[in-house]
Design a protein around this motif. Structure first.
Motif, PDB file in Angstrom:
ATOM      1  N   ASP A   1       0.845  -1.193   0.000  1.00 50.89           N
ATOM      2  CA  ASP A   1       0.000   0.000   0.000  1.00 50.89           C
ATOM      3  C   ASP A   1       0.884   1.248   0.000  1.00 50.89           C
ATOM      4  N   ASP A   2       0.297   2.390  -0.305  1.00 46.77           N
ATOM      5  CA  ASP A   2       1.043   3.644  -0.432  1.00 46.77           C
ATOM      6  C   ASP A   2       1.769   4.024   0.857  1.00 46.77           C
ATOM      7  N   GLU A   3       1.128   3.815   1.998  1.00 47.62           N
ATOM      8  CA  GLU A   3       1.741   4.179   3.277  1.00 47.62           C
ATOM      9  C   GLU A   3       3.011   3.356   3.519  1.00 47.62           C
ATOM     10  N   THR A   4       2.953   2.049   3.227  1.00 47.33           N
ATOM     11  CA  THR A   4       4.118   1.178   3.416  1.00 47.33           C
ATOM     12  C   THR A   4       5.247   1.613   2.495  1.00 47.33           C
ATOM     13  N   LYS A   5       4.906   1.968   1.277  1.00 47.06           N
ATOM     14  CA  LYS A   5       5.925   2.411   0.329  1.00 47.06           C
ATOM     15  C   LYS A   5       6.592   3.697   0.805  1.00 47.06           C
ATOM     16  N   GLN A   6       5.800   4.641   1.292  1.00 48.28           N
ATOM     17  CA  GLN A   6       6.363   5.901   1.762  1.00 48.28           C
ATOM     18  C   GLN A   6       7.275   5.690   2.968  1.00 48.28           C
ATOM     19  N   VAL A   7       6.873   4.834   3.890  1.00 49.26           N
ATOM     20  CA  VAL A   7       7.692   4.555   5.074  1.00 49.26           C
ATOM     21  C   VAL A   7       8.999   3.865   4.654  1.00 49.26           C
TER      22      VAL A   7
END
Length: 188
Positions: A9-15
């Protein structure tokens, strides 16, 4: 080089990207190190639990040799941009290659040769190889018997020495001209 993709998901990628940046490496390099460590652990029989393990220490250190290059953006006035294009075109390079090689020449204090200069060095190497073959043939004749000593007398060794000096000077001049072009003080 093979590529492995993962859907997150986008949040995991950003982290993950933030963690990679904090360790001075790319997300791809960090993922590669994690995958490699996972495979090593699996092959050695160690149970690998990614949720509880920390990021390997090897992922924190950027490697000079073989590391992915970084980009630098430079703003130039139109005149300098045109001049950069002219200088790069002379060497048949892109503008970015010219700027990168300029930095390499200044940091490493070594010549950075364009294709024309590389071809000139190859030509000198061929000529020196030809001279070396001639000297070997003379030595072989002399080693087989002294009756061929008159053959050695027929060669002008002073001319041979002069040709070697000419080639040596040509290489030195090429290297010095290259360093002067880059604005590096002569180191030879």
């Amino acid at each position: 080089m093979a590529v492995i993709g993962a859907a997150v998901d986008d949040e995991t990628k950003q982290v993950f990207n933030a963690i990679a940046r904090s360790r001075s490496c790319t997300a791809s390099r960090l993922a590669g190190v994690l995958i490699t460590d996972f495979i090593k652990a699996e092959q050695s029989g160690v149970v690998y639990t990614p949720a509880s393990s920390q990021v390997p220490a090897a992922a924190a250190l950027p490697v000079h040799a073989g590391a992915k290059t970084e980009q630098v953006f430079v703003r130039l006035e139109p005149y300098y941009y045109v001049e950069l294009g002219r200088l790069a075109t002379e060497r048949r390079w892109h503008r970015s290659s010219y700027v990168a090689n300029l930095l390499y020449a200044h940091v490493d204090k070594c010549p950075v040769l364009c294709q024309d200069e590389v071809n000139a060095v190859r030509q000198v190497a061929r000529q020196l190889a030809d001279i070396g073959r001639n000297v070997n043939q003379i030595a072989r004749k002399l080693n087989t018997s002294l009756e061929h000593a008159h053959v050695a007398a027929a060669y002008d060794f002073e001319l041979l020495r002069m040709l070697l000096d000419v080639e040596t000077v040509a290489v030195k001049d090429l290297v010095q001209a290259n360093l002067r072009h880059w604005g590096v003080a002569d180191v030879y």
